[in-house]
Design an enzyme around this catalytic site. Structure first.
Site, mmCIF file in Angstrom:
data_model
loop_
_atom_site.group_PDB
_atom_site.id
_atom_site.type_symbol
_atom_site.label_atom_id
_atom_site.label_comp_id
_atom_site.label_asym_id
_atom_site.label_seq_id
_atom_site.Cartn_x
_atom_site.Cartn_y
_atom_site.Cartn_z
ATOM 1 N N ASP A 103 -18.299 -11.187 -5.316
ATOM 2 C CA ASP A 103 -17.659 -11.837 -6.383
ATOM 3 C C ASP A 103 -16.385 -10.967 -7.065
ATOM 4 O O ASP A 103 -16.087 -10.663 -8.123
ATOM 5 C CB ASP A 103 -18.621 -11.803 -7.632
ATOM 6 C CG ASP A 103 -18.330 -12.500 -8.954
ATOM 7 O OD1 ASP A 103 -17.789 -13.515 -8.598
ATOM 8 O OD2 ASP A 103 -18.942 -12.063 -10.054
ATOM 9 N N HIS B 214 -15.817 -15.792 -9.579
ATOM 10 C CA HIS B 214 -16.430 -16.883 -10.331
ATOM 11 C C HIS B 214 -15.205 -17.019 -11.501
ATOM 12 O O HIS B 214 -15.194 -18.133 -11.968
ATOM 13 C CB HIS B 214 -17.689 -16.571 -10.795
ATOM 14 C CG HIS B 214 -17.832 -15.881 -12.075
ATOM 15 N ND1 HIS B 214 -18.184 -14.245 -11.560
ATOM 16 C CD2 HIS B 214 -17.758 -15.741 -13.303
ATOM 17 C CE1 HIS B 214 -18.094 -13.691 -12.900
ATOM 18 N NE2 HIS B 214 -17.703 -14.516 -14.006
ATOM 19 N N SER C 19 -15.947 -11.080 -17.761
ATOM 20 C CA SER C 19 -15.881 -11.038 -16.317
ATOM 21 C C SER C 19 -14.374 -10.680 -15.664
ATOM 22 O O SER C 19 -13.345 -11.210 -16.087
ATOM 23 C CB SER C 19 -16.316 -12.577 -15.853
ATOM 24 O OG SER C 19 -17.617 -12.673 -15.925
#
Length: 392
Positions: free
Chosen positions: A154, A124, A236
């Protein structure tokens, strides 16, 4: 279970594609010697992640942990990532308009070949990117390209050309050392590093709150490490380290809830080593097939969006609405109702995305698809290889 009665309005798109799967890479170091893997479709050795042999750490004692040395050693392996892309939004009149967007995240240097510096991050973080910029520990910045992605886990691997990195920067960066997430214990002290809120790399500490947490986001369920180390937007793709400074998890703010304190999640390294290696060994194609040499698959399809996936209990990807008779798709065994979720080991979720990727491959070359087929009321995954044909 597969829900009955779903009807699709086919968006007929028959497209040509080119294919040749080539792996590249060479041996590199994770602060230790790595073995090479033979075979593959090239004469070069495949890039492999080090299977680190680390001693089991003892659980936290409750005493304070000085992480300054660990952080200093890890920082050269961390990068900031800036993603510039286009996002569809609705204006005041309800119309969908395209608008340039910019987001930030973190990446971890996991490998190096003669030509590329390889960085792992979250899918993402790089999703819908038109431009990717990577910032190193010395604040130098370089353009990066996506090597491959895995939407379900992911994960993504991006690459920076070694020729674009100055000698001065090369001397300041290094490949991260892998630890073993399988050796983690609840209560063990951890360190999280990432580009929180896009302000630059920051360090937080905490403990392993829980192991083997089942977390479902965007119709994908993953088993994650739960920690109370702060993981915020921008973190992230960052590193979750043990007390030896080894990488044991890849942080993901996607799984964190801003309304809850002290609950962050990370992807266990041991669970995704094979996926990362596969993405590292994909080849970035920069030139499309010459006119007249394009390959041809021979399908029409429609996107299975997140909304459709949740409503009809279907995998996200590309639903095949028709297969042309005598085409490469038919010869490979692709059928109406199959759902394509990966091409060449990388996730695809839209037919236009697949069409763009396949435009780089030639007639007569072999391509690999991951497809889901409905069997006895349930979808089952399988791998299909197709030799591309010639467009009539």
């Amino acid at each position: 279970m597969l829900k009955k009665g779903a009807k699709f309005t086919a968006l007929a798109v028959t497209f040509g594609i080119l294919a040749s799967v080539a792996f590249q890479g060479s041996n590199y170091m994770f602060n230790r010697s790595l073995g090479t893997e033979g075979g593959g479709k090239t004469e070069q050795a495949k890039v492999s992640l080090a299977k680190a042999v680390s001693s089991r750490e003892e659980a936290g004692t409750g005493q304070g942990l000085d992480v300054s040395g660990i952080a200093a050693n890890a920082m050269p392996s961390l990068v900031s990532i800036t993603n510039t892309g286009v996002q569809e939004m609705r204006n005041l009149f309800g119309q969908r308009v395209a608008q340039e967007s910019q987001s930030s995240g973190t990446g971890i240097i996991i490998g190096q070949t003669d030509t590329e510096l390889l960085i792992v991050t979250n899918n993402h973080v790089v999703n819908s990117a038109q431009e990717l910029s990577v910032g190193f520990v010395d604040e130098a910045a370089c353009e990066a390209k996506v090597k491959g992605t895995d939407r379900e886990r992911d994960l993504a691997v991006i690459a920076v050309k070694m020729e674009d990195i100055s000698q001065e920067t090369r001397e300041k960066i290094r490949v991260i050392e892998l630890g073993k997430s399988s050796e983690l214990q609840v209560g063990q002290q951890m360190i999280a590093i990432g580009n929180a809120l896009g302000y630059g790399q920051s360090v937080t500490t905490g403990i392993v709150s829980a192991l083997d947490r089942q977390v479902t986001i965007d119709d994908s369920t993953n088993t994650l490490i739960q920690t109370d180390a702060a993981i915020n937007p921008g973190n992230s793709g960052g590193a979750l380290l043990n007390r030896n400074g080894q990488l044991v998890g890849i942080n993901s703010a996607k799984y964190s809830d801003t309304s809850v304190e002290g609950m962050g999640y990370a992807i266990p390294v041991d669970d995704v080593v094979d996926i990362i290696e596969s993405l590292m060994n994909r080849t970035i194609r920069e030139e499309k097939a010459p006119e007249g040499q394009e390959g041809f698959l021979g399908i029409t399809g429609q996107d299975v969006t997140l909304e459709v996936s949740e409503a009809y209990d279907m995998p996200r990807g590309i639903y095949i609405t028709s297969v042309e008779e005598g085409s490469a798709a038919e010869k490979a065994g692709l059928k109406k109702g199959n759902i394509i979720t990966k091409f060449d080991g990388a996730s695809v979720s839209a037919i236009e995305e697949l069409k763009e990727q396949l435009s780089y491959y030639k007639e007569g070359e072999e391509v690999t698809f991951t497809v889901w087929a409905a069997e006895k009321g349930q979808y089952e995954e399988k791998t299909v290889r197709a030799v591309l044909g010639k467009r009539n």
